[in-house]
Design a protein around this motif. Sequence first.
Motif, mmCIF file in Angstrom:
data_model
loop_
_atom_site.group_PDB
_atom_site.id
_atom_site.type_symbol
_atom_site.label_atom_id
_atom_site.label_comp_id
_atom_site.label_asym_id
_atom_site.label_seq_id
_atom_site.Cartn_x
_atom_site.Cartn_y
_atom_site.Cartn_z
ATOM 1 N N SER A 189 85.603 -75.531 -72.565
ATOM 2 C CA SER A 189 86.161 -76.618 -71.758
ATOM 3 C C SER A 189 85.101 -77.658 -71.391
ATOM 4 C CB SER A 189 86.826 -76.067 -70.493
ATOM 5 O OG SER A 189 85.888 -75.432 -69.649
ATOM 6 N N VAL A 190 83.917 -77.213 -70.983
ATOM 7 C CA VAL A 190 82.887 -78.185 -70.578
ATOM 8 C C VAL A 190 82.341 -78.948 -71.781
ATOM 9 C CG1 VAL A 190 82.259 -76.901 -68.504
ATOM 10 C CG2 VAL A 190 81.002 -76.483 -70.610
ATOM 11 N N PHE A 191 82.250 -78.284 -72.938
ATOM 12 C CA PHE A 191 81.761 -78.982 -74.137
ATOM 13 C C PHE A 191 82.782 -80.004 -74.631
ATOM 14 C CE2 PHE A 191 79.072 -75.014 -75.263
ATOM 15 C CZ PHE A 191 78.103 -75.413 -74.364
ATOM 16 N N ILE A 192 84.062 -79.673 -74.528
ATOM 17 C CA ILE A 192 85.098 -80.625 -74.952
ATOM 18 C C ILE A 192 85.147 -81.807 -73.997
ATOM 19 C CG2 ILE A 192 87.588 -80.948 -75.304
ATOM 20 C CD1 ILE A 192 87.676 -78.014 -76.245
ATOM 21 N N LEU A 193 84.943 -81.566 -72.703
ATOM 22 C CA LEU A 193 84.851 -82.680 -71.748
ATOM 23 C C LEU A 193 83.676 -83.588 -72.101
ATOM 24 C CD1 LEU A 193 85.603 -80.860 -68.371
ATOM 25 C CD2 LEU A 193 87.016 -82.591 -69.472
ATOM 26 N N CYS A 194 82.574 -82.989 -72.541
ATOM 27 C CA CYS A 194 81.428 -83.781 -73.004
ATOM 28 C C CYS A 194 81.812 -84.609 -74.221
ATOM 29 C CB CYS A 194 80.270 -82.858 -73.385
ATOM 30 S SG CYS A 194 79.226 -82.395 -72.021
ATOM 31 N N ALA A 195 82.521 -83.987 -75.155
ATOM 32 C CA ALA A 195 82.929 -84.681 -76.372
ATOM 33 C C ALA A 195 83.835 -85.862 -76.055
ATOM 34 C CB ALA A 195 83.639 -83.712 -77.322
ATOM 35 N N ILE A 196 84.730 -85.688 -75.086
ATOM 36 C CA ILE A 196 85.620 -86.778 -74.665
ATOM 37 C C ILE A 196 84.801 -87.926 -74.088
ATOM 38 C CG2 ILE A 196 87.408 -87.421 -72.991
ATOM 39 C CD1 ILE A 196 88.533 -84.564 -73.343
ATOM 40 N N SER A 197 83.809 -87.601 -73.275
ATOM 41 C CA SER A 197 82.948 -88.627 -72.677
ATOM 42 C C SER A 197 82.146 -89.363 -73.755
ATOM 43 C CB SER A 197 81.993 -87.995 -71.664
ATOM 44 O OG SER A 197 82.698 -87.283 -70.673
ATOM 45 N N LEU A 198 81.569 -88.612 -74.691
ATOM 46 C CA LEU A 198 80.790 -89.224 -75.771
ATOM 47 C C LEU A 198 81.673 -90.077 -76.676
ATOM 48 C CD1 LEU A 198 78.524 -86.175 -76.690
ATOM 49 C CD2 LEU A 198 77.732 -88.355 -75.759
ATOM 50 N N ASP A 199 82.894 -89.620 -76.896
ATOM 51 C CA ASP A 199 83.832 -90.387 -77.719
ATOM 52 C C ASP A 199 84.122 -91.744 -77.089
ATOM 53 O OD1 ASP A 199 85.842 -90.647 -79.907
ATOM 54 O OD2 ASP A 199 87.249 -90.613 -78.228
ATOM 55 N N ARG A 200 84.339 -91.764 -75.777
ATOM 56 C CA ARG A 200 84.597 -93.025 -75.080
ATOM 57 C C ARG A 200 83.352 -93.913 -75.055
ATOM 58 N NH1 ARG A 200 88.145 -90.198 -70.202
ATOM 59 N NH2 ARG A 200 90.049 -89.931 -71.445
ATOM 60 N N TYR A 201 82.197 -93.277 -74.977
ATOM 61 C CA TYR A 201 80.937 -94.035 -75.011
ATOM 62 C C TYR A 201 80.763 -94.735 -76.359
ATOM 63 C CZ TYR A 201 75.901 -94.932 -75.177
ATOM 64 O OH TYR A 201 74.667 -95.524 -75.321
ATOM 65 N N VAL A 202 80.996 -93.987 -77.441
ATOM 66 C CA VAL A 202 80.840 -94.542 -78.785
ATOM 67 C C VAL A 202 81.865 -95.654 -79.018
ATOM 68 C CG1 VAL A 202 81.060 -94.023 -81.247
ATOM 69 C CG2 VAL A 202 79.842 -92.442 -79.750
ATOM 70 N N LEU A 203 83.096 -95.464 -78.543
ATOM 71 C CA LEU A 203 84.116 -96.503 -78.676
ATOM 72 C C LEU A 203 83.699 -97.796 -77.983
ATOM 73 C CD1 LEU A 203 87.498 -94.592 -78.162
ATOM 74 C CD2 LEU A 203 86.868 -95.980 -80.142
ATOM 75 N N THR A 204 83.016 -97.671 -76.860
ATOM 76 C CA THR A 204 82.614 -98.840 -76.076
ATOM 77 C C THR A 204 81.405 -99.545 -76.670
ATOM 78 O OG1 THR A 204 83.446 -97.758 -74.070
ATOM 79 C CG2 THR A 204 81.967 -99.638 -73.777
ATOM 80 N N PHE A 205 80.402 -98.782 -77.093
ATOM 81 C CA PHE A 205 79.128 -99.372 -77.519
ATOM 82 C C PHE A 205 78.985 -99.518 -79.037
ATOM 83 C CE2 PHE A 205 78.165 -98.095 -73.220
ATOM 84 C CZ PHE A 205 77.328 -99.103 -72.760
ATOM 85 N N HIS A 206 79.794 -98.778 -79.783
ATOM 86 C CA HIS A 206 79.707 -98.857 -81.250
ATOM 87 C C HIS A 206 81.114 -98.985 -81.849
ATOM 88 C CE1 HIS A 206 75.480 -97.671 -80.845
ATOM 89 N NE2 HIS A 206 75.897 -96.711 -80.022
ATOM 90 N N PRO A 207 81.828 -100.043 -81.533
ATOM 91 C CA PRO A 207 83.212 -100.196 -81.996
ATOM 92 C C PRO A 207 83.340 -100.295 -83.514
ATOM 93 C CG PRO A 207 82.421 -102.227 -80.991
ATOM 94 C CD PRO A 207 81.389 -101.187 -80.711
ATOM 95 N N VAL A 208 82.399 -100.961 -84.170
ATOM 96 C CA VAL A 208 82.462 -101.114 -85.632
ATOM 97 C C VAL A 208 82.283 -99.767 -86.315
ATOM 98 C CG1 VAL A 208 81.412 -102.194 -87.648
ATOM 99 C CG2 VAL A 208 81.614 -103.482 -85.504
ATOM 100 N N TRP A 209 81.263 -99.014 -85.869
ATOM 101 C CA TRP A 209 81.033 -97.673 -86.424
ATOM 102 C C TRP A 209 82.244 -96.772 -86.176
ATOM 103 C CZ3 TRP A 209 80.998 -92.640 -84.905
ATOM 104 C CH2 TRP A 209 80.355 -91.723 -85.743
ATOM 105 N N SER A 210 82.821 -96.868 -84.988
ATOM 106 C CA SER A 210 83.985 -96.055 -84.636
ATOM 107 C C SER A 210 85.167 -96.357 -85.546
ATOM 108 C CB SER A 210 84.383 -96.299 -83.180
ATOM 109 O OG SER A 210 83.352 -95.910 -82.308
#
Length: 341
Positions: free
Chosen positions: A116-137
């Motif tokens: 559960s805590v690792f998946i919460l991390c993954a959700i946070s990182l996913d939103r981070y990548v969407l915000t800062f690296h939209p083209v790569w995403s």
Amino acid sequence: MDLNKTTDYLINLTSQRRNFSFSAPSLVTNLVIILFFSISFTVGIIANGLYLWVLRFKMKKTVNTLLFLNLILSYLISSLIMPFQFISYLQEFHWSFGIVMCKVVHSTFSLGMFASVFILCAISLDRYVLTFHPVWSQQHRNTHWASITIMGIWIFAVFLSIPYLVLRETQKDTNGVVTCKNNYALSSNWKSPKTQALRKKVNLALFISRLALGFLLPLFTIIFCYGRIAQKMRQRGLVKSSKPFKIMLTFICSFFVCWMPYHVYQGLLINETHTLVIKQILIITAITITFNIFFSPTFNLFIGEDFKKVFKESIVALFESVLHEESSFELSQNLSTIRSV
């Protein structure tokens, strides 16, 4: 949700109770724990079961739905195992399910916590990548890579739970009472000074690794990701209201509130000082675990408009289907009655 050392601590209180030197605060502690574990099981099964059904069968397969489906699955697993702990508490910590279930149940608590805590991390990182690296995403963010990431998370969570599968054993006392507890030294001589020294070292090593990987690293990751996202949103004036910032702050606080008491309690147990403070922390831990099993998935899912809409439509359709089936059954019964007359 791993409650391994919780049982170890309360076993000491149980031996006093069996000798009729009963402690009222201990009774209150156990009753509160049993109450909240019951709530965890009942609410967790119903709520997380519904969420899982909607995500799996009613929503399109996307990166977000995959992440949240597995997050809900980790909470559902924790909910399913609660009855074993509950029954053990009702029997004054006598373990009647055998050594195999002793190992499986308590290692599964750890599995649910880490996953559960690792998946919460993954959700946070996913939103981070969407915000800062939209083209790569846009080029690389897809369900294939999300599935591989999630599989890696579960494998890593299983790996971190293996020590609890190995170390957990049953011990029978002179009164014939069987307890399920950690044998950190893997020795049959539980009371040997050498064994006790080794037990403390292994216990401390596992506590530090669990604290670092299961709490501090995820917490710092979540704070970093949402902190940077909030900073960028403010700089670019992407939002006109404070609602997104409140949601991100609630996400961080809920993670901290749900898991901090558990790790504080585990740290206090290493000193083996059985005080009233530890009993109070134990009650808070039981409450936050219950809160975490229901609140965390509910909060994460219902901040998304898509899930709220699909969930409401699915629940309405489900009830309409059930009511329709009941009406059809009643109608057929009435027709049968009329024909028989």
